[in-house]
Design an enzyme around this catalytic site. Structure first.
Site, PDB file in Angstrom:
ATOM      1  N   HIS A  17      -9.326   5.583   2.312  1.00 54.59           N
ATOM      2  CA  HIS A  17      -9.032   5.283   3.722  1.00 54.59           C
ATOM      3  C   HIS A  17     -10.256   5.604   4.597  1.00 54.59           C
ATOM      4  O   HIS A  17     -10.598   4.842   5.494  1.00 54.59           O
ATOM      5  CB  HIS A  17      -7.859   6.126   4.237  1.00 54.59           C
ATOM      6  CG  HIS A  17      -6.533   5.831   3.601  1.00 54.59           C
ATOM      7  ND1 HIS A  17      -5.793   6.784   2.946  1.00 54.59           N
ATOM      8  CD2 HIS A  17      -5.791   4.690   3.538  1.00 54.59           C
ATOM      9  CE1 HIS A  17      -4.653   6.258   2.520  1.00 54.59           C
ATOM     10  NE2 HIS A  17      -4.633   4.989   2.850  1.00 54.59           N
ATOM     11  N   LYS A  41      11.967   5.815   4.255  1.00 53.87           N
ATOM     12  CA  LYS A  41      10.967   6.022   3.206  1.00 53.87           C
ATOM     13  C   LYS A  41      10.575   7.499   3.175  1.00 53.87           C
ATOM     14  O   LYS A  41      10.165   8.051   4.205  1.00 53.87           O
ATOM     15  CB  LYS A  41       9.737   5.149   3.517  1.00 53.87           C
ATOM     16  CG  LYS A  41       8.966   4.760   2.275  1.00 53.87           C
ATOM     17  CD  LYS A  41       7.892   3.752   2.624  1.00 53.87           C
ATOM     18  CE  LYS A  41       6.671   3.978   1.780  1.00 53.87           C
ATOM     19  NZ  LYS A  41       5.531   3.173   2.207  1.00 53.87           N
ATOM     20  N   ARG A  91      -8.372  -3.183  -2.459  1.00 54.26           N
ATOM     21  CA  ARG A  91      -8.787  -2.535  -3.707  1.00 54.26           C
ATOM     22  C   ARG A  91      -8.816  -3.577  -4.810  1.00 54.26           C
ATOM     23  O   ARG A  91      -8.484  -4.743  -4.574  1.00 54.26           O
ATOM     24  CB  ARG A  91      -7.796  -1.427  -4.068  1.00 54.26           C
ATOM     25  CG  ARG A  91      -7.934  -0.219  -3.192  1.00 54.26           C
ATOM     26  CD  ARG A  91      -6.737   0.665  -3.273  1.00 54.26           C
ATOM     27  NE  ARG A  91      -5.608   0.035  -2.604  1.00 54.26           N
ATOM     28  CZ  ARG A  91      -4.523   0.681  -2.223  1.00 54.26           C
ATOM     29  NH1 ARG A  91      -4.414   1.956  -2.429  1.00 54.26           N
ATOM     30  NH2 ARG A  91      -3.531   0.055  -1.612  1.00 54.26           N
ATOM     31  N   SER A 129      -2.818   6.762  -2.324  1.00 54.41           N
ATOM     32  CA  SER A 129      -2.172   8.038  -2.003  1.00 54.41           C
ATOM     33  C   SER A 129      -1.169   8.389  -3.096  1.00 54.41           C
ATOM     34  O   SER A 129      -0.973   9.566  -3.421  1.00 54.41           O
ATOM     35  CB  SER A 129      -1.460   7.956  -0.654  1.00 54.41           C
ATOM     36  OG  SER A 129      -2.366   7.628   0.358  1.00 54.41           O
TER      37      SER A 129
HETATM   38  P1  ADP Z   1      -1.586   3.530  -0.065  1.00 50.75           P
HETATM   39  O1  ADP Z   1      -1.474   2.104  -0.500  1.00 50.75           O
HETATM   40  O2  ADP Z   1      -2.695   4.284  -0.717  1.00 50.75           O
HETATM   41  O3  ADP Z   1      -0.292   4.283  -0.034  1.00 50.75           O
HETATM   42  P2  ADP Z   1      -1.593   3.042   2.786  1.00 50.75           P
HETATM   43  O4  ADP Z   1      -0.275   2.406   2.930  1.00 50.75           O
HETATM   44  O5  ADP Z   1      -1.823   4.242   3.611  1.00 50.75           O
HETATM   45  O6  ADP Z   1      -2.058   3.490   1.365  1.00 50.75           O
HETATM   46  O7  ADP Z   1      -2.711   1.938   3.025  1.00 50.75           O
HETATM   47  C1  ADP Z   1      -3.194   1.560   4.279  1.00 50.75           C
HETATM   48  C2  ADP Z   1      -4.311   0.566   4.091  1.00 50.75           C
HETATM   49  O8  ADP Z   1      -5.415   1.220   3.465  1.00 50.75           O
HETATM   50  C3  ADP Z   1      -3.991  -0.645   3.211  1.00 50.75           C
HETATM   51  O9  ADP Z   1      -4.699  -1.747   3.712  1.00 50.75           O
HETATM   52  C4  ADP Z   1      -4.541  -0.246   1.880  1.00 50.75           C
HETATM   53  O10 ADP Z   1      -4.879  -1.365   1.101  1.00 50.75           O
HETATM   54  C5  ADP Z   1      -5.779   0.515   2.304  1.00 50.75           C
HETATM   55  N1  ADP Z   1      -6.217   1.453   1.285  1.00 50.75           N
HETATM   56  C6  ADP Z   1      -5.559   2.502   0.759  1.00 50.75           C
HETATM   57  N2  ADP Z   1      -6.309   3.127  -0.185  1.00 50.75           N
HETATM   58  C7  ADP Z   1      -7.471   2.430  -0.260  1.00 50.75           C
HETATM   59  C8  ADP Z   1      -8.641   2.528  -1.067  1.00 50.75           C
HETATM   60  N3  ADP Z   1      -8.780   3.442  -2.017  1.00 50.75           N
HETATM   61  N4  ADP Z   1      -9.612   1.633  -0.857  1.00 50.75           N
HETATM   62  C9  ADP Z   1      -9.460   0.662   0.070  1.00 50.75           C
HETATM   63  N5  ADP Z   1      -8.399   0.498   0.843  1.00 50.75           N
HETATM   64  C10 ADP Z   1      -7.406   1.363   0.690  1.00 50.75           C
END
Ligand code: ADP
Length: 160
Positions: A17, A41, A91, A129
């Site tokens: 992030h 959730k 990703r 996460s």
């Molecule tokens: P997660 O999918 O890890 O639970 P979130 O819902 O918080 O994370 O994701 C928020 C945004 O951040 C999404 O667009 C997700 O693709 C992106 N994101 C999460 N982890 C990464 C990472 N390691 N690299 C790039 N983008 C990420």
């Protein structure tokens, strides 16, 4: 002034992030981090804990970042907050199909708010996460996945 909204659960914020935030700040003047709060959730960290971790980890760029919780559709919130774009991270492989659907749905809801995607550094392209929480459960080393402060908060949650 160009403003982008970066929505997500951030449960907790990872180095993936952080990487996306840093890339987005090269293009946008201001970033609104939108923490999704869905009562149905279950999350490991409360909304307050997630906000605190983001503030600590991104302390050096907080003058250009606003943190908000999300209680409505991202496009509506983006418009209300004066943002033009929704920022998302991509990703390896897994994110594309979901993001493709979301982008088209968001466009149908509001054609003025567009989505913009950043690819993370290779070393974070398999990081989520969820993975972090799984590793933590088995006391694995989280140093290369989350900032120090977040590692400490996870350890407090799991091991104390
Ligand atoms: P997660 O999918 O890890 O639970 P979130 O819902 O918080 O994370 O994701 C928020 C945004 O951040 C999404 O667009 C997700 O693709 C992106 N994101 C999460 N982890 C990464 C990472 N390691 N690299 C790039 N983008 C990420």
């Amino acid at each position: 002034m160009k403003t982008g909204v970066y929505p997500g659960s951030f449960d907790p914020i990872t180095l993936g992030h952080v990487d996306i935030v840093k890339r987005a700040l090269k293009i946008f003047d201001r970033l609104i981090i939108l923490i999704s709060v869905n009562p149905r959730k279950q999350t490991l960290f409360t909304k307050e804990e997630r906000i605190d971790m983001i503030e600590q980890v991104l302390a050096e760029c907080l003058d250009r970042i606003t943190i908000r919780t999300s209680d409505t559709l991202t496009v509506h919130q983006a418009k209300n907050l004066g943002a033009t774009h929704i920022i998302r991270g991509l990703r390896a492989l897994t994110d594309f199909e979901y993001e493709f659907q979301m982008t088209h749905a968001n466009r149908a809801l509001d054609k003025d708010i567009d989505s913009i995607f950043f690819m993370t550094d290779n070393k974070y392209s398999f990081l989520s996460s969820t993975t972090v929480k799984e590793i933590a459960q088995f006391k694995g080393d989280l140093s290369s996945f989350v900032p120090k402060y977040v590692k400490q908060k996870i350890e407090e949650k799991f091991y104390k």
